[in-house]
Design a protein around this motif. Structure first.
Motif, short mmCIF file in Angstrom:
data_model
loop_
_atom_site.label_atom_id
_atom_site.label_comp_id
_atom_site.label_asym_id
_atom_site.label_seq_id
_atom_site.Cartn_x
_atom_site.Cartn_y
_atom_site.Cartn_z
N VAL A 50 0.85 -1.20 0.00
CA VAL A 50 0.00 0.00 0.00
C VAL A 50 0.89 1.25 0.00
O VAL A 50 0.65 2.20 -0.75
CB VAL A 50 -0.96 0.01 1.23
CG1 VAL A 50 -1.66 1.34 1.37
CG2 VAL A 50 -1.99 -1.11 1.10
N GLY A 51 1.95 1.21 0.81
CA GLY A 51 2.88 2.34 0.87
C GLY A 51 3.53 2.60 -0.48
O GLY A 51 3.67 3.75 -0.90
N GLU A 52 3.93 1.52 -1.15
CA GLU A 52 4.55 1.67 -2.48
C GLU A 52 3.57 2.27 -3.49
O GLU A 52 3.92 3.16 -4.26
CB GLU A 52 4.99 0.29 -3.01
CG GLU A 52 6.23 -0.27 -2.34
CD GLU A 52 6.41 -1.77 -2.63
OE1 GLU A 52 7.23 -2.38 -1.93
OE2 GLU A 52 5.72 -2.31 -3.52
N LEU A 53 2.33 1.77 -3.45
CA LEU A 53 1.32 2.26 -4.39
C LEU A 53 1.00 3.73 -4.13
O LEU A 53 0.74 4.51 -5.05
CB LEU A 53 0.04 1.40 -4.30
CG LEU A 53 0.20 -0.02 -4.84
CD1 LEU A 53 -0.96 -0.90 -4.39
CD2 LEU A 53 0.27 -0.02 -6.36
N ALA A 55 3.21 5.87 -2.76
CA ALA A 55 4.40 6.63 -3.17
C ALA A 55 4.43 6.81 -4.70
O ALA A 55 4.89 7.84 -5.19
CB ALA A 55 5.66 5.92 -2.70
N SER A 56 3.92 5.81 -5.44
CA SER A 56 3.97 5.91 -6.91
C SER A 56 2.77 6.66 -7.48
O SER A 56 2.65 6.81 -8.69
CB SER A 56 4.05 4.50 -7.52
OG SER A 56 2.83 3.83 -7.28
N GLY A 57 1.86 7.09 -6.60
CA GLY A 57 0.74 7.90 -7.07
C GLY A 57 -0.47 7.08 -7.52
O GLY A 57 -1.49 7.64 -7.93
N GLU A 58 -0.38 5.75 -7.41
CA GLU A 58 -1.53 4.93 -7.81
C GLU A 58 -2.61 4.90 -6.72
O GLU A 58 -3.78 4.71 -7.00
CB GLU A 58 -1.07 3.49 -8.09
CG GLU A 58 -0.42 3.34 -9.46
CD GLU A 58 0.25 1.99 -9.60
OE1 GLU A 58 -0.44 0.99 -9.77
OE2 GLU A 58 1.50 1.96 -9.50
N TYR A 59 -2.18 5.04 -5.47
CA TYR A 59 -3.12 5.08 -4.35
C TYR A 59 -3.13 6.50 -3.77
O TYR A 59 -2.13 7.22 -3.82
CB TYR A 59 -2.67 4.11 -3.24
CG TYR A 59 -3.25 2.70 -3.35
CD1 TYR A 59 -3.79 2.23 -4.54
CD2 TYR A 59 -3.25 1.86 -2.24
CE1 TYR A 59 -4.30 0.94 -4.62
CE2 TYR A 59 -3.77 0.57 -2.32
CZ TYR A 59 -4.29 0.12 -3.51
OH TYR A 59 -4.80 -1.15 -3.59
N TYR A 60 -4.27 6.86 -3.18
CA TYR A 60 -4.42 8.16 -2.54
C TYR A 60 -4.60 7.98 -1.03
O TYR A 60 -4.71 6.84 -0.56
CB TYR A 60 -5.60 8.91 -3.16
CG TYR A 60 -5.38 9.20 -4.63
CD1 TYR A 60 -4.58 10.27 -5.03
CD2 TYR A 60 -5.92 8.37 -5.61
CE1 TYR A 60 -4.34 10.51 -6.38
CE2 TYR A 60 -5.69 8.61 -6.96
CZ TYR A 60 -4.89 9.69 -7.34
OH TYR A 60 -4.64 9.92 -8.66
N LEU A 61 -4.68 9.09 -0.32
CA LEU A 61 -4.79 9.03 1.15
C LEU A 61 -5.91 8.10 1.64
O LEU A 61 -5.68 7.29 2.55
CB LEU A 61 -4.94 10.44 1.71
CG LEU A 61 -4.65 10.60 3.20
CD1 LEU A 61 -3.28 10.06 3.57
CD2 LEU A 61 -4.77 12.06 3.60
N ILE A 66 -7.86 3.22 4.60
CA ILE A 66 -8.65 1.98 4.63
C ILE A 66 -7.73 0.74 4.73
O ILE A 66 -8.06 -0.23 5.39
CB ILE A 66 -9.65 1.91 3.44
CG1 ILE A 66 -10.67 0.78 3.62
CG2 ILE A 66 -8.96 1.80 2.11
CD1 ILE A 66 -11.74 1.06 4.61
N GLY A 67 -6.54 0.84 4.12
CA GLY A 67 -5.56 -0.25 4.24
C GLY A 67 -5.12 -0.39 5.69
O GLY A 67 -5.04 -1.51 6.22
N ALA A 68 -4.86 0.75 6.33
CA ALA A 68 -4.44 0.74 7.74
C ALA A 68 -5.56 0.21 8.61
O ALA A 68 -5.32 -0.54 9.56
CB ALA A 68 -4.06 2.16 8.18
N GLU A 69 -6.80 0.57 8.28
CA GLU A 69 -7.95 0.08 9.04
C GLU A 69 -8.04 -1.45 8.96
O GLU A 69 -8.27 -2.13 9.96
CB GLU A 69 -9.23 0.75 8.48
CG GLU A 69 -10.52 0.41 9.20
CD GLU A 69 -10.48 0.71 10.70
OE1 GLU A 69 -9.73 1.60 11.12
OE2 GLU A 69 -11.21 0.00 11.45
N ALA A 70 -7.82 -1.97 7.75
CA ALA A 70 -7.87 -3.43 7.56
C ALA A 70 -6.80 -4.10 8.42
O ALA A 70 -7.04 -5.11 9.08
CB ALA A 70 -7.68 -3.78 6.09
#
Ligand code: B1M
Length: 214
Positions: A50-53, A55-61, A66-70
Motif C-alpha cells: 500500500v505504501g509503495e502504491l 508513493a507511486s501515485g496509484e493510491y491516494y490518502l 482503509i488499508g491501515a484500518e484493515a
C-alpha cells in the motif's frame, strides 16, 4: 496452507477490506497458524505494498486509511494471541510512543505488544506526543527504557528532541532510549545519541533485553 492465508491477509490490506481481514485473522487463530508470522508475512507485506502504491501515485490518502484500518482490525484479533505466553516477572518498565507530529501507530503498537508479551511493563502514551510527555511518563512510571517511533522523515527529528529533553530533565543517565520506525536507521540512532535501534518488533525486544542487561 498458511502461505495462502498470508497472501489473502496481504491482499485484504491492499484492497482495503477490513471485514475480510478480520475474518482471515479469525481463521489464522482457528487453524493454529502462528499469529506473528501472519502479521509479518501477511498484513505487513500488504501494508508495505500500500505504501509503495501511495508513493507511486496509484493510491491516494483514503487508500492508505482503509488499508491501515484493515490491518488494525486484523491486529486486534491477533494481538491477544501474541500475549498468550506472557511472562509474569517484569524485566523492566518501558515508556513507548509515537513522536510529535506523527500519527502512525500500527508499528509502535506492535512493538508495545511484543515488549509486553516478553515481560516488559509497557506504558504506551500514544501518537503525536511531544518530548515533554515522554519525560513526564518516564518520571511517573519510573521507567528505565524509552521507545520512540517515527514514520516520517520530517518527524524523526523529534526523536533527537526527546533525547535532549531527557538530558535537560536530568533523567538521561537513568534511562536507555530505543528508536525505531520505517525511516530510522542505526546511523540515525548513533547521531542523536540514542542507546539502541531496532528495525522491527522482534528486534526491539532483543534490543530492549540487551540494554537492560548492560
Ligand atoms: Co503514512 N506515510 N502518511 N499513513 N504511511 C508512510 C510512512 C510513507 C512512507 C508512505 C509513502 O509515501 N510510501 C510516507 C512517509 C514519507 C516520508 O516521510 N519519507 C507517509 C506519508 C507521506 C503520510 C502523510 C504525510 C500522507 C498525507 O497526509 N499526505 C500522512 C502523515 C500523517 C502524520 O503522521 N502527521 C500519513 C498518514 C497515514 C495514515 C494515517 C493514513 C496511515 C497510518 C494509520 C495508523 O497508523 N493508524 C498511514 C500509513 C498506513 C502508512 C504506511 C503505508 C504504512 C505504515 C504502517 O503502519 N506499516 C507507510 C508506508 C510504509 O511504511 N511502508 C506510510 C506497518 C507497520 C507494522 O510497520 O510502522 O514501519 P512500521 O513499524 C515497524 C518498524 O518500522 C518498526 O517495527 C514495526 C513492526 O515491525 N518500528 C519500531 C516502528 N516503531 C518502532 C519503535 C521501536 C522499534 C521499532 O522502538 C521504540
Amino acid at each position: 496452507m498458511s502461505e495462502e492465508l498470508f497472501k489473502k491477509l496481504s491482499q485484504a490490506v491492499i484492497d482495503g477490506e477490513p471485514e475480510e481481514a478480520e475474518e482471515l485473522a479469525i481463521k489464522v487463530l482457528a487453524q493454529g497458524v502462528d499469529p506473528l508470522t501472519s502479521i509479518n508475512q501477511g498484513l505487513k507485506v500488504g501494508m508495505e505494498r500500500v505504501g509503495e502504491l501511495f508513493a507511486s501515485g496509484e493510491y491516494y490518502l483514503p487508500d492508505l486509511i482503509i488499508g491501515a484500518e484493515a490491518m488494525k482490525v486484523a491486529l486486534a484479533v491477533l494481538e491477544p494471541a501474541l500475549m498468550a505466553g506472557q511472562q509474569r516477572d517484569v524485566i523492566a518498565r518501558v515508556v513507548i510512543g509515537t513522536v510529535e507530529g506523527d500519527l502512525h501507530d500500527i508499528g509502535k503498537t506492535l512493538v508495545a505488544t511484543m515488549l509486553a508479551a516478553n515481560g516488559f511493563q509497557v506504558t504506551d502514551i500514544g501518537v503525536d506526543q511531544p518530548a515533554s510527555e515522554f519525560v513526564a511518563a518516564v518520571e511517573e512510571t519510573k521507567s528505565t527504557l524509552v521507545g520512540t517511533s517515527a514514520l516520517l522523515t520530517t518527524t524523526m527529528l523529534q526523536q533527537k528532541k526527546i533525547v535532549e529533553a531527557l538530558e535537560e530533565s536530568g533523567l538521561r543517565d537513568k534511562v536507555k532510549v530505543i528508536v525505531g520506525g520505517a525511516p530510522v536507521t542505526q546511523a540515525w540512532a548513533e547521531e542523536i545519541k540514542a542507546d539502541g535501534f531496532a528495525e522491527d518488533a522482534i528486534a526491539a525486544v532483543e534490543e530492549a533485553k540487551r540494554l537492560v542487561a548492560e
